[in-house]
Motif scaffolding. Structure first.
Motif, mmCIF file in Angstrom:
data_model
loop_
_atom_site.group_PDB
_atom_site.id
_atom_site.type_symbol
_atom_site.label_atom_id
_atom_site.label_comp_id
_atom_site.label_asym_id
_atom_site.label_seq_id
_atom_site.Cartn_x
_atom_site.Cartn_y
_atom_site.Cartn_z
ATOM 1 N N LEU B 24 0.842 -1.197 0.000
ATOM 2 C CA LEU B 24 0.000 0.000 0.000
ATOM 3 C C LEU B 24 0.876 1.246 0.000
ATOM 4 O O LEU B 24 1.634 1.479 0.940
ATOM 5 C CB LEU B 24 -0.884 -0.009 1.255
ATOM 6 C CG LEU B 24 -1.900 -1.148 1.358
ATOM 7 C CD1 LEU B 24 -2.449 -1.243 2.772
ATOM 8 C CD2 LEU B 24 -3.048 -0.921 0.368
ATOM 9 N N ILE B 26 1.307 5.525 -0.394
ATOM 10 C CA ILE B 26 0.669 6.840 -0.329
ATOM 11 C C ILE B 26 1.132 7.599 -1.570
ATOM 12 O O ILE B 26 2.337 7.644 -1.859
ATOM 13 C CB ILE B 26 1.111 7.644 0.918
ATOM 14 C CG1 ILE B 26 0.793 6.875 2.208
ATOM 15 C CG2 ILE B 26 0.496 9.023 0.912
ATOM 16 C CD1 ILE B 26 -0.471 7.262 2.901
ATOM 17 N N VAL B 48 -4.355 6.450 -1.126
ATOM 18 C CA VAL B 48 -3.652 5.188 -0.876
ATOM 19 C C VAL B 48 -3.963 4.272 -2.056
ATOM 20 O O VAL B 48 -5.124 4.133 -2.445
ATOM 21 C CB VAL B 48 -4.100 4.534 0.448
ATOM 22 C CG1 VAL B 48 -3.367 3.217 0.653
ATOM 23 C CG2 VAL B 48 -3.861 5.473 1.617
ATOM 24 N N VAL B 49 -2.923 3.672 -2.642
ATOM 25 C CA VAL B 49 -3.101 2.809 -3.814
ATOM 26 C C VAL B 49 -2.347 1.503 -3.625
ATOM 27 O O VAL B 49 -1.371 1.435 -2.864
ATOM 28 C CB VAL B 49 -2.581 3.506 -5.098
ATOM 29 C CG1 VAL B 49 -3.249 4.858 -5.294
ATOM 30 C CG2 VAL B 49 -1.067 3.685 -5.055
ATOM 31 N N VAL B 50 -2.799 0.456 -4.321
ATOM 32 C CA VAL B 50 -2.073 -0.816 -4.314
ATOM 33 C C VAL B 50 -1.050 -0.769 -5.444
ATOM 34 O O VAL B 50 -1.345 -0.282 -6.543
ATOM 35 C CB VAL B 50 -3.051 -2.004 -4.513
ATOM 36 C CG1 VAL B 50 -2.287 -3.291 -4.816
ATOM 37 C CG2 VAL B 50 -3.913 -2.186 -3.272
ATOM 38 N N VAL B 63 -2.131 6.140 -11.979
ATOM 39 C CA VAL B 63 -3.074 5.479 -11.082
ATOM 40 C C VAL B 63 -4.448 5.336 -11.734
ATOM 41 O O VAL B 63 -4.961 6.295 -12.318
ATOM 42 C CB VAL B 63 -3.215 6.276 -9.762
ATOM 43 C CG1 VAL B 63 -4.303 5.677 -8.873
ATOM 44 C CG2 VAL B 63 -1.890 6.307 -9.015
ATOM 45 N N CYS B 64 -5.021 4.146 -11.627
ATOM 46 C CA CYS B 64 -6.387 3.886 -12.104
ATOM 47 C C CYS B 64 -7.296 3.745 -10.901
ATOM 48 O O CYS B 64 -6.953 3.051 -9.942
ATOM 49 C CB CYS B 64 -6.404 2.594 -12.929
ATOM 50 S SG CYS B 64 -8.077 2.016 -13.296
ATOM 51 N N GLN B 65 -8.453 4.407 -10.950
ATOM 52 C CA GLN B 65 -9.403 4.385 -9.840
ATOM 53 C C GLN B 65 -10.666 3.591 -10.162
ATOM 54 O O GLN B 65 -10.968 3.342 -11.326
ATOM 55 C CB GLN B 65 -9.833 5.811 -9.516
ATOM 56 C CG GLN B 65 -8.831 6.632 -8.744
ATOM 57 C CD GLN B 65 -9.412 7.982 -8.402
ATOM 58 O OE1 GLN B 65 -9.589 8.817 -9.272
ATOM 59 N NE2 GLN B 65 -9.710 8.200 -7.135
ATOM 60 N N ILE B 80 -10.396 -3.034 -3.356
ATOM 61 C CA ILE B 80 -9.575 -1.833 -3.539
ATOM 62 C C ILE B 80 -10.194 -0.945 -4.614
ATOM 63 O O ILE B 80 -10.937 -1.417 -5.473
ATOM 64 C CB ILE B 80 -8.132 -2.176 -3.957
ATOM 65 C CG1 ILE B 80 -8.122 -2.856 -5.351
ATOM 66 C CG2 ILE B 80 -7.474 -3.066 -2.931
ATOM 67 C CD1 ILE B 80 -6.755 -2.962 -5.961
ATOM 68 N N ASP B 81 -9.897 0.348 -4.538
ATOM 69 C CA ASP B 81 -10.451 1.289 -5.511
ATOM 70 C C ASP B 81 -9.377 2.101 -6.239
ATOM 71 O O ASP B 81 -9.696 3.071 -6.931
ATOM 72 C CB ASP B 81 -11.469 2.219 -4.847
ATOM 73 C CG ASP B 81 -10.867 3.042 -3.717
ATOM 74 O OD1 ASP B 81 -9.643 3.211 -3.681
ATOM 75 O OD2 ASP B 81 -11.632 3.534 -2.872
ATOM 76 N N ALA B 82 -8.111 1.709 -6.106
ATOM 77 C CA ALA B 82 -7.035 2.428 -6.800
ATOM 78 C C ALA B 82 -5.796 1.550 -6.894
ATOM 79 O O ALA B 82 -5.418 0.903 -5.913
ATOM 80 C CB ALA B 82 -6.694 3.722 -6.059
ATOM 81 N N VAL B 84 -1.738 1.171 -9.067
ATOM 82 C CA VAL B 84 -0.720 1.693 -9.979
ATOM 83 C C VAL B 84 -0.743 0.838 -11.240
ATOM 84 O O VAL B 84 -0.612 -0.387 -11.150
ATOM 85 C CB VAL B 84 0.689 1.625 -9.341
ATOM 86 C CG1 VAL B 84 1.751 2.012 -10.366
ATOM 87 C CG2 VAL B 84 0.767 2.513 -8.117
#
Lengths: 105, 105, 105, 105, 105
Positions: B24, B26, B48-50, B63-65, B80-82, B84
Motif C-alpha cells: 500500500l 501513499i 492510498v493505492v495498491v 493510477v487507475c481508480q 480496492i479502488d485504486a 498503480v
C-alpha cells in the motif's frame, strides 16, 4: 462525460501487461464559460485517458469515466477509468455554436 | 487515470484477509501547472493505492481508480479502488517534455 | 483508498433488510500536511462506512470506496459504497514515520 | 442523481462505433439556493449526457451517473457515464414548489 | 455513504419506463461541524435519491451512491446512482450524541 482538450501524452514503459500498445493522452477538461456562455474555458484539471480514435494534440474530445471506459471493443478488460469516445466537431450552447474543430486547422 | 508521485507507504497489520501481501503506497496526484504548462505541480491531495509494479519512493506513477482497479492479474477480486498501472517515464505537454524519470536518478 | 479517523457512529433502526447487523462508523478523511509533510491533518469531510474489523473510536483506518466495498466476505451484495479494509499501524512519508497507532494508546 | 438544465449539444462525427445515433446533450447541474431555499441556481459545471427522452433546450432533467447510465434499454453496453432518466415537471422544497416546467413555456 | 437531510421531492412524469413508481427525494448532505464537532451542518449540495423506506420531509437519512444503489430488492436493475438505505436515529461523535431523530418530533 466531459469535454476536454488533448494537451499532451504520457509514456510508461513499465506497466500492467494488458496496457501494452494503448496510447495514453493527457487531457484538460473544459467547461462552458459562466459569464456569457459563448466559449469553452479550461478547468485547470489534469486527466490521463486512453485513446483509440487517433486524437491529435489540441483536439477537443469527449471523455467517458468509470467502469464504462471498458465498454469499447479495444478497452475491454483493461485496468482503465477513462477513455476518449469521440472527437468533437462542434459544441452548441443556447442554439449558438461556441466551438468548432474547424477553428483548429 | 491520474499522474501521482509516490510519497510514502501505509502498514496495516489487521486487515481484510484478501489484502495480505499487497503493498500500500501513499501517493499525491499532480497536475500540469496552469500558468506556463511547463511542469507538473502537486495537488495536495492524499490517496492510498495498491502497487504491483515495484514503484519506488518519489517515483511518478499512473493510477487507475474505481472498479477497474480490480482488472489487473494481481488485484482481481480485491476490495480496492485504486492501483498503480504504470511507472511514468515522460510526460509531454504541447510537444515539449515537462517531466522525465531521468530527473529522479 | 483513503486514510481516515473514526470519529463516531450512526444508528439507523429502519433500514434496507440486508443492512441489519452491520456496524456503521462515521469517519473523517485525513491527508498529509502540505507544508512540512510531517503529519496527517483532517480534511473536514464526513463519510459513513461499514466496519467488519472492529475499529475503535479515534482509530486510523483505511477506507475503500465504490463497488469494491462489496468485495469483502461480510459485505458481498450489500447496498454500500464504503468499507474499512484495514486498521492502520503506521504511515511513512519520505522514509519518515509521520503516524503510528501507538500514539493512540 | 442530480438536477440539471439542458444548455446545448455536442456533435462528434468520429466516435466509438456503438455511439452512433445517440444524442449528446450539454447540461449544467443545478442546486437548491442555500439562502432562501426558494429556487434552483446553476453550479457552473459542464457535463455531457446521453438523452433518449427527447429533452429540449433549457429543459430541466434528471441525470444518472456512473455504471447505472447503462441500465436503460437504449444505453445498454454503451461506453457512457451519464444519461437523462427523466424530464422534470416540478421540484418541491419544504412543501413549496420552487420549480415547475410550466415556467418554461 | 453519507448523512443527508430530506429537503424535498422531484416529479418527472416523462421518464425511463423502469423508473415508474419510484419516489425521488431531494436531499442535502450534512457533515460534522469542524469547530466543536457537536452538531451536523448542511453542505449546500443537492442530490436526488430514490427512497424505498418512506423517509419524510426533514428526516435525516443514510445515502448509498454508485452501482451499489442497485443492491436493494426494490432498485435492482434501475438506472439510478443513489438510494436511501437507512433512516437515521442517532449520530454519535466522540461518544456524545450530536443528532437524534427525536429532535424532529
Amino acid at each position: 462525460m466531459f469535454v476536454a482538450r488533448v494537451t499532451g501524452s504520457v509514456v510508461a514503459t513499465q506497466k500492467v501487461a494488458s496496457m501494452t500498445g494503448h496510447k495514453l493522452l493527457i487531457v484538460e477538461p473544459y467547461r462552458v464559460d459562466e459569464k456569457n456562455r459563448d466559449r469553452l474555458v479550461p478547468t485547470g484539471r489534469t486527466f490521463v485517458v486512453v485513446d483509440t480514435l487517433g486524437a491529435g494534440l489540441d483536439e477537443m474530445v469527449l471523455v467517458c469515466q468509470g467502469s464504462s471506459a471498458r465498454l469499447t471493443p479495444e478497452t475491454e478488460k483493461l485496468p482503465i477509468d477513462a477513455v476518449v469516445i469521440g472527437l468533437i466537431n462542434t459544441v452548441d450552447i443556447g442554439g449558438r455554436e461556441i466551438f468548432s474543430s474547424r477553428e483548429l486547422s
